[in-house]
Enzyme design. Structure first.
Site, PDB file in Angstrom:
ATOM      1  N   ASP A   8       1.012  -0.723   0.517  1.00 45.60           N
ATOM      2  CA  ASP A   8       0.402   0.058   0.019  1.00 45.60           C
ATOM      3  C   ASP A   8       0.795   1.062  -0.031  1.00 45.60           C
ATOM      4  O   ASP A   8       1.868   1.310   0.437  1.00 45.60           O
ATOM      5  CB  ASP A   8      -0.729  -0.249   1.450  1.00 45.60           C
ATOM      6  N   THR A  12       1.632   3.884   4.234  1.00 42.02           N
ATOM      7  CA  THR A  12       2.670   3.143   4.503  1.00 42.02           C
ATOM      8  C   THR A  12       3.796   2.825   4.274  1.00 42.02           C
ATOM      9  O   THR A  12       4.431   3.187   4.639  1.00 42.02           O
ATOM     10  CB  THR A  12       1.514   1.473   4.230  1.00 42.02           C
ATOM     11  N   ARG A  44      -7.218  12.862   6.132  1.00 45.96           N
ATOM     12  CA  ARG A  44      -7.520  11.854   5.854  1.00 45.96           C
ATOM     13  C   ARG A  44      -8.525  10.865   5.969  1.00 45.96           C
ATOM     14  O   ARG A  44      -8.980   9.961   5.027  1.00 45.96           O
ATOM     15  CB  ARG A  44      -5.810  11.312   6.547  1.00 45.96           C
ATOM     16  N   SER A 121      -2.153   0.556  -5.038  1.00 46.82           N
ATOM     17  CA  SER A 121      -2.872   1.632  -4.638  1.00 46.82           C
ATOM     18  C   SER A 121      -4.208   1.891  -5.284  1.00 46.82           C
ATOM     19  O   SER A 121      -4.146   2.271  -5.584  1.00 46.82           O
ATOM     20  CB  SER A 121      -1.502   3.031  -4.377  1.00 46.82           C
ATOM     21  N   ASN A 122      -5.121   2.684  -3.827  1.00 44.41           N
ATOM     22  CA  ASN A 122      -6.100   3.401  -4.220  1.00 44.41           C
ATOM     23  C   ASN A 122      -6.056   4.936  -5.022  1.00 44.41           C
ATOM     24  O   ASN A 122      -6.795   5.171  -6.055  1.00 44.41           O
ATOM     25  CB  ASN A 122      -6.897   4.373  -3.228  1.00 44.41           C
ATOM     26  N   LYS A 154     -10.053  -0.046  -2.422  1.00 42.79           N
ATOM     27  CA  LYS A 154      -9.536  -1.373  -1.395  1.00 42.79           C
ATOM     28  C   LYS A 154     -11.119  -0.584  -0.789  1.00 42.79           C
ATOM     29  O   LYS A 154     -11.790   0.445  -0.474  1.00 42.79           O
ATOM     30  CB  LYS A 154      -8.924  -0.846  -1.192  1.00 42.79           C
ATOM     31  N   SER A 178       0.406  -3.077   4.768  1.00 40.51           N
ATOM     32  CA  SER A 178       0.075  -1.869   4.329  1.00 40.51           C
ATOM     33  C   SER A 178      -0.596  -1.626   5.971  1.00 40.51           C
ATOM     34  O   SER A 178      -0.751  -2.065   7.072  1.00 40.51           O
ATOM     35  CB  SER A 178      -1.784  -1.968   4.056  1.00 40.51           C
ATOM     36  N   ASN A 180      -3.298   0.251   7.216  1.00 41.88           N
ATOM     37  CA  ASN A 180      -4.085   0.662   7.196  1.00 41.88           C
ATOM     38  C   ASN A 180      -5.156  -1.087   7.858  1.00 41.88           C
ATOM     39  O   ASN A 180      -5.571  -2.024   6.299  1.00 41.88           O
ATOM     40  CB  ASN A 180      -4.681   0.676   5.715  1.00 41.88           C
ATOM     41  N   PHE A 182      -8.618  -1.749   7.673  1.00 52.32           N
ATOM     42  CA  PHE A 182      -8.975  -1.890   6.836  1.00 52.32           C
ATOM     43  C   PHE A 182      -8.586  -2.606   5.043  1.00 52.32           C
ATOM     44  O   PHE A 182      -9.052  -3.262   4.581  1.00 52.32           O
ATOM     45  CB  PHE A 182     -10.031  -0.721   5.766  1.00 52.32           C
ATOM     46  N   ASP A 183      -7.545  -2.681   4.483  1.00 49.72           N
ATOM     47  CA  ASP A 183      -7.094  -2.800   3.599  1.00 49.72           C
ATOM     48  C   ASP A 183      -6.477  -4.663   3.752  1.00 49.72           C
ATOM     49  O   ASP A 183      -6.882  -5.248   2.813  1.00 49.72           O
ATOM     50  CB  ASP A 183      -5.619  -2.101   3.664  1.00 49.72           C
TER      51      ASP A 183
END
Length: 227
Positions: A8, A12, A44, A121-122, A154, A178, A180, A182-183
């Site tokens: 990520d 990250t 963010r 990545s998003n 994601k 990551s 994150n 959620f990721d």
């Protein structure tokens, strides 16, 4: 193909709070300089919220639009009075955020160990390529894989399937790296391995019963475990 590490990017490899100093300067002129860190956190959080909501709605837009709209919302919510020029400037800063201090050395260690690394990545490919280039770490990645290629965000399972298809690698040979949760949960749900980079010792992990395969404090610690 051997094991692949899919990193990520935002949060990250790249420090999304690297914008705080610029925020402080812009907000100070309006009497809100002390709110820069709070502004950064809320920006963010809202950026991610907008990507989640758009994903659920099936109303995809490029991630930088989510970022811009989140910036405008945060300005309104905190009543900080930023102008269009301020927002344009801050979006430019977001495109040249710094890498975390240990990122370059850790990535070099993976390269020396012959481990394939990709950025996942998003963000759009163009945005991520530019970000990694300016941070001095683009050369460490064999590829940049963007969710923009499937117009999802994601943690939609489709984006992790797309990652595997792009790399032609089995789920069990793919690691998502990551910071994150959620990721991490999204990757594990999709059958990938996942390492959580827990940059703050106070950071909680979601109690969903889906745990990371590995938890590390930073990318140096990850390199210690995997090389």
């Amino acid at each position: 193909m051997a094991t692949v590490l899919a990193f990520d990017v935002y949060g990250t490899l790249i420090d999304t709070h690297g914008v705080v100093a610029e925020l402080e300067e812009r907000l100070a002129g309006r009497g809100h300089g002390e709110r820069a860190a709070e502004f950064s956190r809320r920006w963010r959080d809202k950026q991610l919220e907008y990507s989640f909501r758009r994903g659920l709605m099936g109303a995809y837009v490029p991630f930088d639009r989510c970022t811009r709209e989140a910036l405008e919302f945060t300005d309104r919510a905190l009543q900080t009075g930023l102008g269009d020029g301020d927002r344009d400037h801050l979006m430019g800063v977001y495109g040249r955020l710094p890498a975390f201090p240990e990122a370059a050395e850790a990535l070099a260690r993976f390269a020396e160990a012959g481990i394939t690394c990709v950025a996942f990545s998003n963000g759009t490919r163009e945005a991520v390529e530019g970000l990694l280039e300016r941070a001095g770490i683009r050369e460490r990645f064999e590829a940049v894989v963007s969710v923009d290629e499937v117009k999802r965000f994601k943690p939609d399972p489709a984006v992790y399937a797309h990652l595997r298809q792009r790399l032609e690698v089995a789920p069990g040979d793919t690691w998502l790296i990551s910071s994150n949760p959620f990721d991490v949960i999204g990757a594990r749900h999709a059958g990938l391995h996942a390492a959580w980079v827990r940059r703050s010792p106070e950071a909680p992990f979601d109690p969903w019963g889906i745990e990371p395969d590995m938890t590390v404090a930073d990318l140096d610690a990850l390199a210690e475990r995997l090389t």
